[in-house]
Design an enzyme around this catalytic site. Structure first.
Site, mmCIF file in Angstrom:
data_model
loop_
_atom_site.group_PDB
_atom_site.id
_atom_site.type_symbol
_atom_site.label_atom_id
_atom_site.label_comp_id
_atom_site.label_asym_id
_atom_site.label_seq_id
_atom_site.Cartn_x
_atom_site.Cartn_y
_atom_site.Cartn_z
ATOM 1 N N GLU A 237 53.087 -45.094 59.461
ATOM 2 C CA GLU A 237 53.708 -44.099 58.389
ATOM 3 C C GLU A 237 53.674 -42.904 58.922
ATOM 4 O O GLU A 237 52.824 -42.033 58.815
ATOM 5 C CB GLU A 237 53.017 -44.489 57.029
ATOM 6 C CG GLU A 237 53.129 -45.868 56.469
ATOM 7 C CD GLU A 237 54.378 -46.177 56.134
ATOM 8 O OE1 GLU A 237 55.291 -45.663 56.243
ATOM 9 O OE2 GLU A 237 54.545 -47.581 55.631
ATOM 10 N N CYS A 271 55.185 -36.769 52.622
ATOM 11 C CA CYS A 271 55.958 -37.323 53.545
ATOM 12 C C CYS A 271 57.389 -37.553 52.952
ATOM 13 O O CYS A 271 58.319 -37.406 53.468
ATOM 14 C CB CYS A 271 55.262 -38.410 54.408
ATOM 15 S SG CYS A 271 54.855 -39.853 53.160
HETATM 16 P P1 NAD Z 1 47.869 -36.012 62.097
HETATM 17 O O1 NAD Z 1 48.748 -37.071 62.666
HETATM 18 O O2 NAD Z 1 47.441 -34.755 62.592
HETATM 19 O O3 NAD Z 1 46.332 -37.053 61.622
HETATM 20 C C1 NAD Z 1 46.447 -38.164 60.785
HETATM 21 C C2 NAD Z 1 45.302 -38.790 61.282
HETATM 22 O O4 NAD Z 1 45.250 -39.191 62.782
HETATM 23 C C3 NAD Z 1 43.794 -37.937 61.003
HETATM 24 O O5 NAD Z 1 43.075 -38.735 60.578
HETATM 25 C C4 NAD Z 1 43.681 -37.605 62.625
HETATM 26 O O6 NAD Z 1 42.418 -37.224 62.748
HETATM 27 C C5 NAD Z 1 44.049 -38.813 63.282
HETATM 28 N N1 NAD Z 1 44.633 -38.603 64.773
HETATM 29 C C6 NAD Z 1 44.970 -37.556 65.164
HETATM 30 N N2 NAD Z 1 45.323 -37.692 66.524
HETATM 31 C C7 NAD Z 1 44.806 -39.289 66.937
HETATM 32 C C8 NAD Z 1 45.221 -39.910 67.781
HETATM 33 N N3 NAD Z 1 45.810 -39.515 69.047
HETATM 34 N N4 NAD Z 1 44.763 -41.066 67.799
HETATM 35 C C9 NAD Z 1 44.208 -41.629 66.472
HETATM 36 N N5 NAD Z 1 44.219 -40.970 65.460
HETATM 37 C C10 NAD Z 1 44.424 -39.507 65.485
HETATM 38 O O7 NAD Z 1 48.565 -35.789 60.755
HETATM 39 P P2 NAD Z 1 48.192 -34.751 59.427
HETATM 40 O O8 NAD Z 1 48.202 -33.540 59.846
HETATM 41 O O9 NAD Z 1 46.710 -35.305 59.036
HETATM 42 O O10 NAD Z 1 48.912 -35.363 58.189
HETATM 43 C C11 NAD Z 1 50.103 -34.884 57.891
HETATM 44 C C12 NAD Z 1 51.403 -35.819 58.608
HETATM 45 O O11 NAD Z 1 51.323 -37.052 57.981
HETATM 46 C C13 NAD Z 1 52.626 -35.205 58.170
HETATM 47 O O12 NAD Z 1 53.569 -35.273 59.348
HETATM 48 C C14 NAD Z 1 53.168 -36.452 57.188
HETATM 49 O O13 NAD Z 1 54.572 -36.501 57.203
HETATM 50 C C15 NAD Z 1 52.481 -37.453 57.574
HETATM 51 N N6 NAD Z 1 52.442 -38.464 56.540
HETATM 52 C C16 NAD Z 1 53.110 -39.617 56.545
HETATM 53 C C17 NAD Z 1 53.270 -40.480 55.555
HETATM 54 C C18 NAD Z 1 53.947 -41.919 55.447
HETATM 55 O O14 NAD Z 1 53.618 -42.751 54.699
HETATM 56 N N7 NAD Z 1 54.970 -41.964 56.233
HETATM 57 C C19 NAD Z 1 52.242 -40.128 54.357
HETATM 58 C C20 NAD Z 1 51.505 -38.854 54.437
HETATM 59 C C21 NAD Z 1 51.501 -38.352 55.345
#
Ligand code: NAD
Length: 472
Positions: A237, A271
């Site tokens: 997501e 999002c």
């Molecule tokens: P992020 O991708 O930086 O981090 C999300 C999670 O992934 C964190 O727990 C992080 O530690 C982990 N992570 C980071 N790199 C990783 C890797 N290489 N492998 C595995 N895990 C890893 O995102 P964020 O800044 O925490 O959140 C904001 C983003 O999330 C925005 O782009 C937003 O649109 C998206 N989002 C999407 C939805 C949806 O349902 N589509 C919902 C909420 C947020």
């Protein structure tokens, strides 16, 4: 609060600071999970899974009990979220109640048996088997609700979980782990905390058979690559740049509140919130004026104060990102009708910002701002707007607003998005499937589709006589 691994509270030698974004001060220290502790969590989840999968009645009862506990815990979770995430107590409480609602829905969900053949020769049924252990990785914007979007269907389907929240918001998930530990058998829900590298370890770990990830497009692509090496299933997501489009018969004064909160809910950090608003030239001035009036009067401040409508942004990097996107757009000729800058003083506060003279191609229109900023873009030709939206790589949601809902729906369904709303935006429910297309994601959450994504099909073919292999 500590990690919960295999039903045990486990400390870590190293910790990391969790800041309160509204004050800039250290709120807590969270355990930094080591590789060995992650192995422990994965083994505990694996050990617990077969027994957990074997008793569906128990699973449903436990999810129901967990739902009740989350309702009771709503005020406490709200306080933790205000501290680590800067959101208002109202919104924090809603997160816990959303968790309770998702648990309740999946506890009570009735699965139908699918019979694809039943004749004199054979009976063929399609059943669903759990996948095993799930690595669940969540972002910082809505940490508790997002966790339950994974926990509830994954557990109901008979999987066990290792959950890792964002390093910006670990405490609320650690508390969820403690609450779960009073109810669920050991190992069913394990909570580990750490940075991005811990997430990467969870995607390549040999135990989990699925990675359920919510986060950015960039990290989502890495997760997909990593999971591919072991053919783990994934749900991704990811980000969105949702457009809302007004048709020429819309009434800006009537819909301004709904549009405003469709963009500024949770300070725009969602999002599926409106990230850009396309308005016919004839309605542009009136729409901007109505939105600006609301933006000027919104109460921004201490997330724990009753009168506050918008707390702080969730963290400093996010404040810097929003500031940078707006500054670059202003320098390219955009205008901030309201806001356009951080609130002076301590904390990651940003003024609710309505922008004009912002066009496709500018950072604030093309990129996911994920903050309290809305560009209002005038248009002459509706088809051009739809083509522009569909040319982008995001495809999470979109909405069309009109006095004539059927006309709006005809346009909304031409948008290449996972959810097309009419006269609304960002409405989610337990039973409606949710997911993105293109770079906004893979797989579905919620409803029976979400449950299906946490299970594999098994075909049970029972011959009534003896037959040879073959196809009919
Ligand atoms: P992020 O991708 O930086 O981090 C999300 C999670 O992934 C964190 O727990 C992080 O530690 C982990 N992570 C980071 N790199 C990783 C890797 N290489 N492998 C595995 N895990 C890893 O995102 P964020 O800044 O925490 O959140 C904001 C983003 O999330 C925005 O782009 C937003 O649109 C998206 N989002 C999407 C939805 C949806 O349902 N589509 C919902 C909420 C947020």
């Amino acid at each position: 609060m500590q990690m919960i691994l295999g039903g045990e509270t486990v400390k870590s030698a190293a910790t990391f600071e969790v800041l309160n974004p509204a004050t800039g001060e250290v709120y807590a220290h969270a355990p930094e999970c080591t590789a060995e502790q992650l192995d422990l969590a994965m083994s505990a989840a694996s050990d617990a899974q077969k027994t957990w999968a074997a008793d569906e009645t128990l699973r449903r009862e436990k999810l129901q009990e967990f739902s009740g506990a989350m309702m009771d815990a709503a005020p406490e979770i709200a306080e933790i979220l205000a501290e680590e995430n800067g959101k208002t107590l109202d919104l924090g409480g809603v997160e816990a109640l959303t968790g309770a609602a998702w648990l309740d829905y999946f506890a009570n969900f009735e699965r139908e048996t699918v019979v694809v053949r039943d004749d004199d020769d054979a009976h063929t049924e399609v059943v669903r088997r759990p996948l095993g252990v799930v690595s669940a990785i969540t972002p910082w914007n809505v940490p508790v609700a997002m966790a339950f979007f994974k926990i509830a269907p994954a557990l109901r389907a008979g999987n066990t979980i290792v959950l890792k929240p964002s390093p910006f918001t670990p405490m609320s998930s650690l508390r969820v782990g403690e609450i779960a530990n009073e109810i669920l058998p050991p190992g069913v829900l394990n909570v580990v905390t750490g940075g991005d590298e811990l997430g990467a370890m969870m995607t390549k770990h040999p135990v989990p058979r699925k990675v359920s990830f919510t986060g950015s497009v960039a990290a989502g692509k890495l997760v997909y690559q990593s999971a591919a090496a072991d053919l783990k299933r994934v749900t991704l997501e990811l980000g969105g740049n949702d457009a809302a489009i007004l048709l020429d018969d819309a009434n800006p004064a009537e819909i301004a509140e709904a549009l405003f909160w469709g963009a500024f809910f949770n300070n725009g950090q969602g999002c599926i919130l409106i990230k850009r608003l396309y308005v016919p030239e004839s309605l542009h001035a009136e729409t901007v004026e109505a939105l600006a009036e609301i933006a000027k009067n919104v109460v921004v401040g201490d997330p724990t104060a009753e009168e506050t409508q918008l707390g702080s942004l969730a963290n400093d990097p996010q404040l810097r990102r929003v500031t940078d996107l707006v500054d670059r757009s202003l320098s390219e000729g955009a205008t901030a009708v309201t806001g356009g800058k951080p609130v002076e003083g301590a904390g990651a506060f940003y003024e609710p910002t309505i922008m004009t003279n912002a066009w496709d191609g500018m950072p604030i229109v093309d990129e996911e701002q994920f903050g309290p900023v809305l560009p209002v873009i005038p248009y002459q030709n509706l088809e051009d707007v739809v083509s522009t939206v569909n040319r982008g790589m995001y495809g999470l949601g979109g909405s069309v607003w009109s006095a004539d809902p059927e006309r709006a729906e005809a346009i909304a369904t031409t948008l290449e998005v996972g959810t097309a709303w009419v006269n609304s935006h960002a409405v989610l429910s337990t039973d409606a499937p949710f997911g993105g297309v293109k770079w906004s994601g893979l797989g579905i959450e919620h409803g029976h589709w979400g449950l299906d994504d946490f299970s594999a099909i098994q075909v049970v073919h029972r011959n009534k006589g003896v037959s040879r292999p073959g196809a009919l």
